[in-house]
Scaffold this active site. Sequence first.
Site, PDB file in Angstrom:
ATOM      1  N   ASP A 209      55.387   4.320  60.457  1.00 30.64           N
ATOM      2  CA  ASP A 209      54.639   4.641  59.145  1.00 30.64           C
ATOM      3  C   ASP A 209      54.577   6.278  60.218  1.00 30.64           C
ATOM      4  O   ASP A 209      52.722   6.685  60.367  1.00 30.64           O
ATOM      5  CB  ASP A 209      53.933   4.042  58.733  1.00 30.64           C
ATOM      6  CG  ASP A 209      53.045   5.266  57.950  1.00 30.64           C
ATOM      7  OD1 ASP A 209      53.527   5.837  57.388  1.00 30.64           O
ATOM      8  OD2 ASP A 209      51.567   4.844  57.658  1.00 30.64           O
TER       9      ASP A 209
ATOM     10  N   GLN B 114      51.774  -3.097  58.279  1.00 29.39           N
ATOM     11  CA  GLN B 114      50.508  -2.484  58.621  1.00 29.39           C
ATOM     12  C   GLN B 114      49.332  -2.930  58.078  1.00 29.39           C
ATOM     13  O   GLN B 114      49.080  -3.218  56.755  1.00 29.39           O
ATOM     14  CB  GLN B 114      50.642  -1.257  58.025  1.00 29.39           C
ATOM     15  CG  GLN B 114      51.169  -0.262  58.720  1.00 29.39           C
ATOM     16  CD  GLN B 114      51.441   1.138  57.870  1.00 29.39           C
ATOM     17  OE1 GLN B 114      51.558   1.066  57.374  1.00 29.39           O
ATOM     18  NE2 GLN B 114      50.846   2.514  58.581  1.00 29.39           N
TER      19      GLN B 114
ATOM     20  N   ARG C  11      40.584  11.249  66.239  1.00 23.89           N
ATOM     21  CA  ARG C  11      40.877  11.599  64.598  1.00 23.89           C
ATOM     22  C   ARG C  11      41.072   9.878  64.070  1.00 23.89           C
ATOM     23  O   ARG C  11      41.938   9.594  64.017  1.00 23.89           O
ATOM     24  CB  ARG C  11      42.050  12.164  64.420  1.00 23.89           C
ATOM     25  CG  ARG C  11      42.885  11.803  62.917  1.00 23.89           C
ATOM     26  CD  ARG C  11      44.724  12.134  62.406  1.00 23.89           C
ATOM     27  NE  ARG C  11      44.617  12.603  61.606  1.00 23.89           N
ATOM     28  CZ  ARG C  11      45.145  11.474  60.239  1.00 23.89           C
ATOM     29  NH1 ARG C  11      45.117  11.004  60.800  1.00 23.89           N
ATOM     30  NH2 ARG C  11      46.016  12.132  59.569  1.00 23.89           N
TER      31      ARG C  11
ATOM     32  N   ASP D 141      41.786   7.931  61.502  1.00 23.53           N
ATOM     33  CA  ASP D 141      43.145   7.940  60.088  1.00 23.53           C
ATOM     34  C   ASP D 141      42.030   6.654  59.009  1.00 23.53           C
ATOM     35  O   ASP D 141      42.236   5.731  59.604  1.00 23.53           O
ATOM     36  CB  ASP D 141      44.119   6.791  61.167  1.00 23.53           C
ATOM     37  CG  ASP D 141      45.553   6.952  60.214  1.00 23.53           C
ATOM     38  OD1 ASP D 141      46.169   8.659  59.333  1.00 23.53           O
ATOM     39  OD2 ASP D 141      46.058   5.939  59.492  1.00 23.53           O
TER      40      ASP D 141
ATOM     41  N   GLU E 242      39.329  11.368  58.917  1.00 23.15           N
ATOM     42  CA  GLU E 242      40.836  11.579  58.035  1.00 23.15           C
ATOM     43  C   GLU E 242      40.340  10.647  56.317  1.00 23.15           C
ATOM     44  O   GLU E 242      40.849   9.930  56.449  1.00 23.15           O
ATOM     45  CB  GLU E 242      41.470  11.590  58.341  1.00 23.15           C
ATOM     46  CG  GLU E 242      43.602  12.186  57.310  1.00 23.15           C
ATOM     47  CD  GLU E 242      43.955  10.708  56.795  1.00 23.15           C
ATOM     48  OE1 GLU E 242      45.339  11.336  56.354  1.00 23.15           O
ATOM     49  OE2 GLU E 242      43.967   9.664  57.318  1.00 23.15           O
TER      50      GLU E 242
ATOM     51  N   ASP F 234      51.844  14.778  56.324  1.00 21.76           N
ATOM     52  CA  ASP F 234      51.624  14.066  54.661  1.00 21.76           C
ATOM     53  C   ASP F 234      51.771  15.469  53.929  1.00 21.76           C
ATOM     54  O   ASP F 234      51.910  16.218  53.945  1.00 21.76           O
ATOM     55  CB  ASP F 234      50.286  13.480  55.132  1.00 21.76           C
ATOM     56  CG  ASP F 234      50.586  12.441  55.761  1.00 21.76           C
ATOM     57  OD1 ASP F 234      51.418  11.683  56.152  1.00 21.76           O
ATOM     58  OD2 ASP F 234      49.232  12.050  55.694  1.00 21.76           O
TER      59      ASP F 234
ATOM     60  N   ARG G 223      58.242  13.213  54.054  1.00 20.74           N
ATOM     61  CA  ARG G 223      57.228  13.346  54.691  1.00 20.74           C
ATOM     62  C   ARG G 223      58.267  13.865  55.938  1.00 20.74           C
ATOM     63  O   ARG G 223      57.105  14.876  56.261  1.00 20.74           O
ATOM     64  CB  ARG G 223      56.183  12.997  55.044  1.00 20.74           C
ATOM     65  CG  ARG G 223      54.994  12.030  53.966  1.00 20.74           C
ATOM     66  CD  ARG G 223      53.713  11.860  54.456  1.00 20.74           C
ATOM     67  NE  ARG G 223      54.475  10.060  54.511  1.00 20.74           N
ATOM     68  CZ  ARG G 223      53.714   9.275  55.003  1.00 20.74           C
ATOM     69  NH1 ARG G 223      52.952   9.264  55.494  1.00 20.74           N
ATOM     70  NH2 ARG G 223      54.435   7.614  55.789  1.00 20.74           N
TER      71      ARG G 223
HETATM   72  C1  GLC Z   1      47.316   8.374  57.306  1.00 19.18           C
HETATM   73  C2  GLC Z   1      47.951   9.479  57.955  1.00 19.18           C
HETATM   74  C3  GLC Z   1      49.829   8.804  57.190  1.00 19.18           C
HETATM   75  C4  GLC Z   1      49.225   7.670  57.428  1.00 19.18           C
HETATM   76  C5  GLC Z   1      48.464   7.179  56.398  1.00 19.18           C
HETATM   77  C6  GLC Z   1      48.389   5.758  57.289  1.00 19.18           C
HETATM   78  O1  GLC Z   1      46.648   8.709  56.155  1.00 19.18           O
HETATM   79  O2  GLC Z   1      48.398  10.877  57.722  1.00 19.18           O
HETATM   80  O3  GLC Z   1      50.738   9.705  57.360  1.00 19.18           O
HETATM   81  O4  GLC Z   1      50.677   6.783  56.320  1.00 19.18           O
HETATM   82  O5  GLC Z   1      46.841   7.195  57.255  1.00 19.18           O
HETATM   83  O6  GLC Z   1      48.574   4.966  58.351  1.00 19.18           O
END
Ligand code: GLC
Length: 655
Positions: free
Chosen positions: A145, A259, A289, A291, A333, A404, A529
């Site tokens: 990812d 994940q 950051r 995530d 994020e 993204d 992406r």
């Molecule tokens: C965030 C990232 C993205 C990823 C997702 C899962 O949104 O920017 O690229 O797929 O997290 O980790």
Amino acid sequence: MPPKTKAPRKSSTTAKRAPKAAAPTGVSDDRLFELRWQRGRRDLIGPLARLYGETTAIEPLLDRLRSLLDQHWQERPADLRLLDLERDLTPDWFLSEEMVAYVFYIDKFAGRVTNIAGHIPYLKDLGVTYAHMMPCLKPRPGASDGGYAVMDYREINPDLGTMAEFQMATLQLRASGISTCIDMVLNHTAKEHEWAVKARAGDPFYQAFYRMFDDDTLPKAYEATLLEIFPDQAPGNFTFYPDIGPKGKWVWTTFNEYQWDLNWANPEVFLAIVDTMLFLANKGVEVFRLDAVAFMWKKMGTQCQNLPEVHDILQALVQAIRVTAPAVIHKAEAIVGPADLVPYLGTGRHAGKVSNLAYQNSLMVQFWSSLAARDTRLMTYVMKSHFPESFRHACWATYIRCHDDIGWAITEDDTAHVPMMTGPGHRKFLADFYTGNFPMSFARGADFQVNEETRDRRTNGSFASLAGLEQACEAGDDVAVSLAIARILMGNALIASYGGVPLLYMGDEIGLTNDYAYADIPEQAGDSRWMQRTAMDWDALNTANRIDWPGPRIHAGVRHIIAVRKSTPQLASDVPTRVRDLGNPALFVFDREGGDCTVTCVFNFTESEQRVTPWALKLTPGKDYEDLLSKTPLALTQGQIVVPPYAALWFRAVE
Ligand code: GLC
């Protein structure tokens, strides 16, 4: 085995790096830690009690947390301790107009970590003070990812370098006034992460790190209200692993199967993540950051996004890190709608205590929406009615493109304020327009995660391609090229002035267009992406090499916008942003009301010239104004200000 949070470790490096001698003030470093712990404790107790109070005794948890924080404090290098002191004295340092971020993939920008230093002059010349290195911790092998499936948070991706090299790079950047930001993936780990491997092997301590179920009863019940993030490539939110235990287990996997969602209801996860983050902070990370934070807490019957507990987790994390490493700031994020977004910058009891930065994704979506529609009414309504004018100890991260897709987060409630506009209709229009499937569209892009059931379609493409540069260059149409460049520069001027830290996404400053090569790479082919994850084209900066390429023109424009931003105190992030409705659907206007004067920012989202009176802009009669970007005095034509096609004008009274 629980993470090591017992006695503070005193390693040999500790002795070297953290002299116990009292500073000239007479305050020893240990006393400093104690004072910071006392300051932070107050803001830690509340969230920890709310999150874990029902199952865990809070005082012993606080004791364990304190010794963990102390352990990392003992190990914190002297230069970072100095930075801590500096930023304790100027805690709003990141709100300065001087802050400008650049976001890049290490391999695509520099090849390897060791080569980053060689590009510092480029970053400095552009005006950058904050470098976000896209996922660079060790990912799982194969598909990851884009690096967001981390296998080891304490190692750098071996393809990019080593932790020692990374630490050196942060040092070199810091010496040049550039803070290092990296991604901290909080919602999940790779299934190959040590914790997940142990969980899979049956260790109950680590099984409690994840959300695992013996059968599909609960997953099905949760699924009833959950959304799908990757409906195309990874439908559903749970994965069955037949090899866990005698009967197999269902694991919560919001994103991809590999994940695994962490179980933040377990305080051991909180401690383990604090431990990891401070390890990284001591290697020189200054901005995390955070995530996919919206997904961290789960509750039956909800979408399991943006739940109030997420803000308790964020407060606890931010305040814990602040005790040991006050130099560090955090960016959330959360790509969510306005009502859910605002709390990530701290509202109510969390004001000033959670993330310092959050992506302003409404501004991004509205930029693209107004550009396609040549109509700013929705943008003006949304930006005026849903967002506070400023925050306490926090601000936006403003951006136009990132790695993204663009999700067309436009609600029916909002479109209802624009005559003849509907939510589904406008979303479809935007998705069609930016994939180039709309009459007269200037864009080149691709659909992403088309959800047949909800008709949701997201869009990929680079800034330049979506803004028309790819099509215009291919057609060899000079007028269209100039219009595309004007759109790109207007977008840059918007994020440089709206209020917040502008994030420049690598390559956008030289107008890099879509990269279609991903389609031939098996691990990337299913994920468009990659189209906007182009390698930096250093040659494109050199006009001599590419006579027809407008890259250098764009670069010069972006560099200029940044330089003007950095010399305009009214554009600092703590100056309120007041969006104005002038009743002209071609224009987007806001005021930045600084202490002794206001900067009025005007953007024309159409290819036709617009006119506006000084009176409508509320410019003070009798005062002389200039446009800061073009350095030209404001001149009137028949009593009106002329706003050229796609212009960005920043007016300020001349002193
Ligand atoms: C965030 C990232 C993205 C990823 C997702 C899962 O949104 O920017 O690229 O797929 O997290 O980790």
